[in-house]
Design a protein around this motif. Sequence first.
Motif, PDB file in Angstrom:
ATOM      1  N   MET A   1       0.844  -1.183   0.000  1.00  0.00           N
ATOM      2  CA  MET A   1       0.000   0.000   0.000  1.00  0.00           C
ATOM      3  C   MET A   1       0.883   1.239   0.000  1.00  0.00           C
ATOM      4  SD  MET A   1      -2.934   1.123   2.717  1.00  0.00           S
ATOM      5  CE  MET A   1      -1.920   1.831   3.988  1.00  0.00           C
ATOM      6  N   GLN A   2       0.503   2.230  -0.771  1.00  0.00           N
ATOM      7  CA  GLN A   2       1.241   3.479  -0.867  1.00  0.00           C
ATOM      8  C   GLN A   2       0.319   4.616  -0.461  1.00  0.00           C
ATOM      9  OE1 GLN A   2       3.318   4.116  -4.593  1.00  0.00           O
ATOM     10  NE2 GLN A   2       2.732   6.251  -4.548  1.00  0.00           N
ATOM     11  N   GLN A   3       0.850   5.556   0.337  1.00  0.00           N
ATOM     12  CA  GLN A   3       0.046   6.699   0.740  1.00  0.00           C
ATOM     13  C   GLN A   3       0.948   7.896   0.983  1.00  0.00           C
ATOM     14  OE1 GLN A   3      -1.646   5.007   4.335  1.00  0.00           O
ATOM     15  NE2 GLN A   3      -0.370   6.304   5.614  1.00  0.00           N
ATOM     16  N   GLU A   5       1.931  10.903   3.383  1.00  0.00           N
ATOM     17  CA  GLU A   5       1.845  11.248   4.799  1.00  0.00           C
ATOM     18  C   GLU A   5       2.184  12.727   4.944  1.00  0.00           C
ATOM     19  OE1 GLU A   5       3.884   9.490   8.768  1.00  0.00           O
ATOM     20  OE2 GLU A   5       5.240  10.439   7.350  1.00  0.00           O
ATOM     21  N   THR A  63       7.821  -0.432   6.408  1.00  0.00           N
ATOM     22  CA  THR A  63       7.538   0.870   5.805  1.00  0.00           C
ATOM     23  C   THR A  63       8.814   1.490   5.271  1.00  0.00           C
ATOM     24  OG1 THR A  63       5.701   1.265   7.326  1.00  0.00           O
ATOM     25  CG2 THR A  63       6.618   3.195   6.217  1.00  0.00           C
ATOM     26  N   ILE A  73       6.019   9.982   0.765  1.00  0.00           N
ATOM     27  CA  ILE A  73       5.288   8.827   0.261  1.00  0.00           C
ATOM     28  C   ILE A  73       5.706   7.666   1.139  1.00  0.00           C
ATOM     29  CG2 ILE A  73       5.079   7.147  -1.606  1.00  0.00           C
ATOM     30  CD1 ILE A  73       5.215   9.330  -3.589  1.00  0.00           C
ATOM     31  N   GLU A  74       4.716   6.978   1.684  1.00  0.00           N
ATOM     32  CA  GLU A  74       4.967   5.783   2.494  1.00  0.00           C
ATOM     33  C   GLU A  74       4.582   4.561   1.688  1.00  0.00           C
ATOM     34  OE1 GLU A  74       2.881   5.680   6.202  1.00  0.00           O
ATOM     35  OE2 GLU A  74       4.222   7.128   7.132  1.00  0.00           O
ATOM     36  N   HIS A  75       5.517   3.628   1.592  1.00  0.00           N
ATOM     37  CA  HIS A  75       5.229   2.322   1.000  1.00  0.00           C
ATOM     38  C   HIS A  75       5.151   1.353   2.178  1.00  0.00           C
ATOM     39  CE1 HIS A  75       5.991   3.569  -3.164  1.00  0.00           C
ATOM     40  NE2 HIS A  75       6.894   4.371  -2.635  1.00  0.00           N
ATOM     41  N   ASN A  76       3.964   0.799   2.421  1.00  0.00           N
ATOM     42  CA  ASN A  76       3.722  -0.083   3.566  1.00  0.00           C
ATOM     43  C   ASN A  76       3.398  -1.487   3.104  1.00  0.00           C
ATOM     44  OD1 ASN A  76       3.786   1.976   5.712  1.00  0.00           O
ATOM     45  ND2 ASN A  76       1.978   2.764   4.698  1.00  0.00           N
ATOM     46  N   THR A 152      -4.731  15.662   5.593  1.00  0.00           N
ATOM     47  CA  THR A 152      -4.753  15.452   4.142  1.00  0.00           C
ATOM     48  C   THR A 152      -4.497  16.744   3.375  1.00  0.00           C
ATOM     49  OG1 THR A 152      -7.152  15.705   4.160  1.00  0.00           O
ATOM     50  CG2 THR A 152      -6.296  13.462   4.268  1.00  0.00           C
TER      51      THR A 152
END
Length: 191
Positions: A1-3, A5, A63, A73-76, A152
């Motif tokens: 999952m990518q988001q 932060e 992460t 960008i967080e790659h989890n 956000t």
Amino acid sequence: MQQIEIEYKTLLSREEFDQLTAKFSDIPVVSQTNHYFDTADFALRKAKLSLRIRTLSNRAELTLKIPQTVGNIEHNLDLTLEDAKRMIATNRLEENKVTQLLQQDGFRLDNIQKVGDLTTHRREARLPIGLMALDENHYSGIVDYELELEVTDSKQGQKDFDHFLAQENIRFKYAKSKVARFVSTLKNELP
């Protein structure tokens, strides 16, 4: 999952931490440990990357944080506790979607090792202004206190965070990221 932060944070004095703890006393404390990974010469850190395995009582995640103009960008990747504990104990990350990103950037997995741990006791609440976390952090014999607000919208988030601090009579104190504070305690080991 990518988001993405986006968060605002301030260090807290013990008194400010106690004041907010009383305000959020109905929220249970959750403990988590960040196990930080890097190369022996801190090549990930020099590239402004942050890599950790976070363990909680019933789950874990890997992460990779990559800085952006605004936020990270967080790659989890969700891990089982068993897999996480094995990688931590053997000091070897296994190939997966997150580690493949590092390999694409030229980092070799066999050069990446655990450099240390930071444990956080956190109260976290979803407020109208964002996700707020009140943290007590333990690392390298140090205890510090921090308030974070994850949002956000960066501009509105900054206004809301400043307003919350003013309402609570808390003076803003710049807080480097947890990993940066942790790594600064290893300064004798940095090249």
